[in-house]
Motif scaffolding. Sequence first.
Motif, short mmCIF file in Angstrom:
data_model
loop_
_atom_site.label_atom_id
_atom_site.label_comp_id
_atom_site.label_asym_id
_atom_site.label_seq_id
_atom_site.Cartn_x
_atom_site.Cartn_y
_atom_site.Cartn_z
N SER A 223 0.82 -1.21 0.00
CA SER A 223 0.00 0.00 0.00
C SER A 223 0.85 1.27 0.00
CB SER A 223 -0.95 0.00 1.21
OG SER A 223 -0.21 -0.18 2.39
N TYR A 224 2.19 1.14 0.15
CA TYR A 224 3.02 2.34 0.25
C TYR A 224 3.28 2.95 -1.14
CZ TYR A 224 6.52 5.27 2.74
OH TYR A 224 7.23 6.29 3.31
N HIS A 225 3.83 2.15 -2.09
CA HIS A 225 4.09 2.69 -3.43
C HIS A 225 3.54 1.79 -4.52
CE1 HIS A 225 7.40 3.90 -0.67
NE2 HIS A 225 7.00 5.11 -1.07
N GLY A 226 2.75 0.80 -4.11
CA GLY A 226 1.99 0.03 -5.09
C GLY A 226 2.69 -1.14 -5.76
N TRP A 227 3.86 -1.54 -5.29
CA TRP A 227 4.50 -2.69 -5.91
C TRP A 227 3.63 -3.93 -5.67
CZ3 TRP A 227 10.58 -2.78 -5.20
CH2 TRP A 227 11.11 -1.58 -5.67
N LEU A 228 3.55 -4.76 -6.70
CA LEU A 228 2.67 -5.93 -6.64
C LEU A 228 3.50 -7.21 -6.69
CD1 LEU A 228 -0.20 -7.24 -6.84
CD2 LEU A 228 -0.05 -6.92 -9.33
N PHE A 229 3.18 -8.14 -5.80
CA PHE A 229 3.93 -9.41 -5.72
C PHE A 229 2.97 -10.57 -5.94
CE2 PHE A 229 6.05 -6.19 -3.32
CZ PHE A 229 7.37 -6.31 -3.74
N ASP A 230 3.43 -11.55 -6.74
CA ASP A 230 2.57 -12.72 -6.95
C ASP A 230 2.84 -13.76 -5.86
OD1 ASP A 230 4.86 -14.11 -7.64
OD2 ASP A 230 4.41 -14.21 -9.78
N ARG A 231 2.13 -14.91 -5.96
CA ARG A 231 2.25 -15.92 -4.91
C ARG A 231 3.64 -16.52 -4.80
NH1 ARG A 231 -3.07 -19.07 -6.69
NH2 ARG A 231 -4.24 -17.13 -6.81
N GLY A 232 4.40 -16.42 -5.89
CA GLY A 232 5.76 -16.94 -5.86
C GLY A 232 6.75 -15.92 -5.32
N GLY A 233 6.27 -14.71 -4.96
CA GLY A 233 7.16 -13.69 -4.43
C GLY A 233 7.78 -12.82 -5.51
N ASN A 234 7.40 -13.03 -6.77
CA ASN A 234 7.95 -12.21 -7.86
C ASN A 234 7.28 -10.84 -7.87
OD1 ASN A 234 9.43 -14.50 -9.09
ND2 ASN A 234 7.34 -15.27 -9.41
N CYS A 235 8.09 -9.81 -8.10
CA CYS A 235 7.52 -8.48 -8.23
C CYS A 235 7.02 -8.34 -9.67
CB CYS A 235 8.60 -7.44 -7.92
SG CYS A 235 7.92 -5.77 -7.95
N ILE A 236 5.73 -8.16 -9.84
CA ILE A 236 5.19 -8.14 -11.20
C ILE A 236 4.68 -6.76 -11.62
CG2 ILE A 236 4.67 -10.60 -11.35
CD1 ILE A 236 1.80 -10.00 -10.52
N GLU A 237 4.71 -5.81 -10.71
CA GLU A 237 4.36 -4.44 -11.08
C GLU A 237 5.05 -3.47 -10.14
OE1 GLU A 237 -0.18 -4.58 -12.23
OE2 GLU A 237 0.35 -2.59 -11.49
N GLN A 238 5.59 -2.38 -10.73
CA GLN A 238 6.12 -1.26 -9.93
C GLN A 238 5.58 -0.01 -10.61
OE1 GLN A 238 10.19 -2.31 -10.71
NE2 GLN A 238 10.57 -2.85 -8.58
N PRO A 239 4.42 0.49 -10.19
CA PRO A 239 3.70 1.49 -10.98
C PRO A 239 4.57 2.63 -11.50
CG PRO A 239 2.37 0.78 -9.17
CD PRO A 239 3.70 0.11 -9.00
N PHE A 240 5.41 3.23 -10.69
CA PHE A 240 6.19 4.34 -11.23
C PHE A 240 7.38 3.84 -12.04
CE2 PHE A 240 9.47 7.58 -11.33
CZ PHE A 240 8.76 8.59 -11.98
N GLU A 241 8.10 2.84 -11.53
CA GLU A 241 9.28 2.34 -12.24
C GLU A 241 8.89 1.82 -13.62
OE1 GLU A 241 12.19 2.81 -10.73
OE2 GLU A 241 11.15 3.48 -8.91
N ASP A 242 7.71 1.24 -13.72
CA ASP A 242 7.27 0.69 -15.01
C ASP A 242 7.12 1.79 -16.05
OD1 ASP A 242 7.29 -1.79 -13.89
OD2 ASP A 242 5.11 -1.98 -13.67
N VAL A 243 6.80 3.00 -15.58
CA VAL A 243 6.68 4.14 -16.50
C VAL A 243 8.06 4.72 -16.79
CG1 VAL A 243 5.78 6.50 -16.71
CG2 VAL A 243 4.36 4.70 -15.71
N ALA A 244 8.89 4.83 -15.73
CA ALA A 244 10.16 5.54 -15.83
C ALA A 244 11.26 4.72 -16.49
CB ALA A 244 10.60 5.99 -14.44
N ALA A 245 11.21 3.41 -16.35
CA ALA A 245 12.34 2.60 -16.84
C ALA A 245 11.85 1.40 -17.62
CB ALA A 245 13.19 2.17 -15.65
N LEU A 246 11.16 1.71 -18.70
CA LEU A 246 10.58 0.65 -19.53
C LEU A 246 11.65 -0.30 -20.09
CD1 LEU A 246 7.74 2.15 -21.73
CD2 LEU A 246 7.61 0.28 -20.06
N GLU A 247 12.81 0.26 -20.39
CA GLU A 247 13.85 -0.49 -21.08
C GLU A 247 14.39 -1.67 -20.26
OE1 GLU A 247 14.82 0.13 -24.32
OE2 GLU A 247 12.98 1.29 -24.11
N SER A 248 14.80 -1.37 -19.02
CA SER A 248 15.36 -2.47 -18.21
C SER A 248 14.49 -2.66 -16.98
CB SER A 248 16.79 -2.13 -17.79
OG SER A 248 16.79 -1.02 -16.94
N PRO A 249 13.51 -3.52 -17.08
CA PRO A 249 12.55 -3.63 -15.97
C PRO A 249 13.24 -4.00 -14.65
CG PRO A 249 11.88 -4.92 -17.89
CD PRO A 249 13.27 -4.45 -18.15
#
Length: 401
Positions: free
Chosen positions: A88-114
Amino acid sequence: MLSETDNQRLTGVGRGTPMGDLLRRYWMPLAAVAELDDRPTKRVRLMSEDLVLYKDTSGGYGLLDAHCPHRRADMSYGIPDACGLRCSYHGWLFDRGGNCIEQPFEDVAALESPFKNKVKTKAYPVQAKAGLLWAYLGPSPAPELWDWDIYHANAYKQIIYYEVPCNWLQCQENSIDPIHFEWLHLNWSATQRGSTAASRRHVKLDFKEFEFGFTYHRLLENAPEDDALWTIGRVCLWPNCLFTAGFAWHVPVDDENTLTISFVIDDLPKTRPCVQPRVPYWYAPVLDARTGKLRTDTFGNQDVVAWVGQGRICDRTREHLGQSDRGILMLRRRLMQDLDNVAAGADPKGIVRDPARNHRIPLPRVQQKVVFGAAGPIGAFRPMPGQPQEIIDEMARLWAP
Ligand code: FES
Ligand SMILES: [Fe+2]
């Protein structure tokens, strides 16, 4: 009596300790399914690991590190998503395996190297069974989660949590200690009621090992040798449970705390089918709010008094064990053997890996006759302190004449 080294080997539950590694070979119950229906996240501490259990919006369950790997926010305040939990702090999303699958701002700012591909959080598998959620913290592949036959009984079930401020092993040693029933529960209860009537005494004890634990057998004075408590006995269920008519799992929170999850199973006659859309849960009050001391008024609370009284971690170098403690010695010896088995890379006791075999596994059980509201024999149902009124009402309805 144990050496200090052996006492530490049997009681430490952290990752990388001998007992911590052994206990991580088993699925551990953590919470009621109904609890996550009421609130989709639950902060838990299991074997010294701080975690958050959650239910996502597709109905799946996960167990993640309690702290977000971004900047360590508490994930139990997270937002369940369709396939995971979002911080709830900056919106990073983690799946059941613990993988980070979304970083709302980083996904916009650094599309090239996720950046998110480099971020992973701790994650463990969770399964629902028998109205409970279970976690596995050990190495893959996980064994089967036992499917005990009694889970399928026509019975009224409820889940009661006891938060116990002491090490798990003293709770589990009580699971193979028949004599305490005569004293801690019967004679002490009588004393508290102002009665001097003594309970029937134990005249014989026996202990036997079987695939999933030990059975203990008691013969009381004037009881016939075909008494079920002598012939069938009760079960000290491997590795951390007592099974009588229901279960009591002693789940290690850390070295000095235990969550005892009591799964009470009250049988109903077949003519009264019992369908429970959810197994209700509640927290037993362990402390007396007036005095701040431990309550002594139910069998469950009396057990807690005994366990906590032994100290946060019982000093077993100072005990004097007698004939009544033969079962405890068997239990410790078998645990020690399993510590060696796990260290050598073998499976410990009772692990089932064949799914075909894991179907309604029977356990020895002495049936208890439940009579609502009676002040009579052991097993009679009486409302317990702290028990929600909806459970009392439902039981009254089910057992109405
Ligand atoms: S701390 Fe979790 S997203 Fe920032
Ligand atoms: Fe007890």
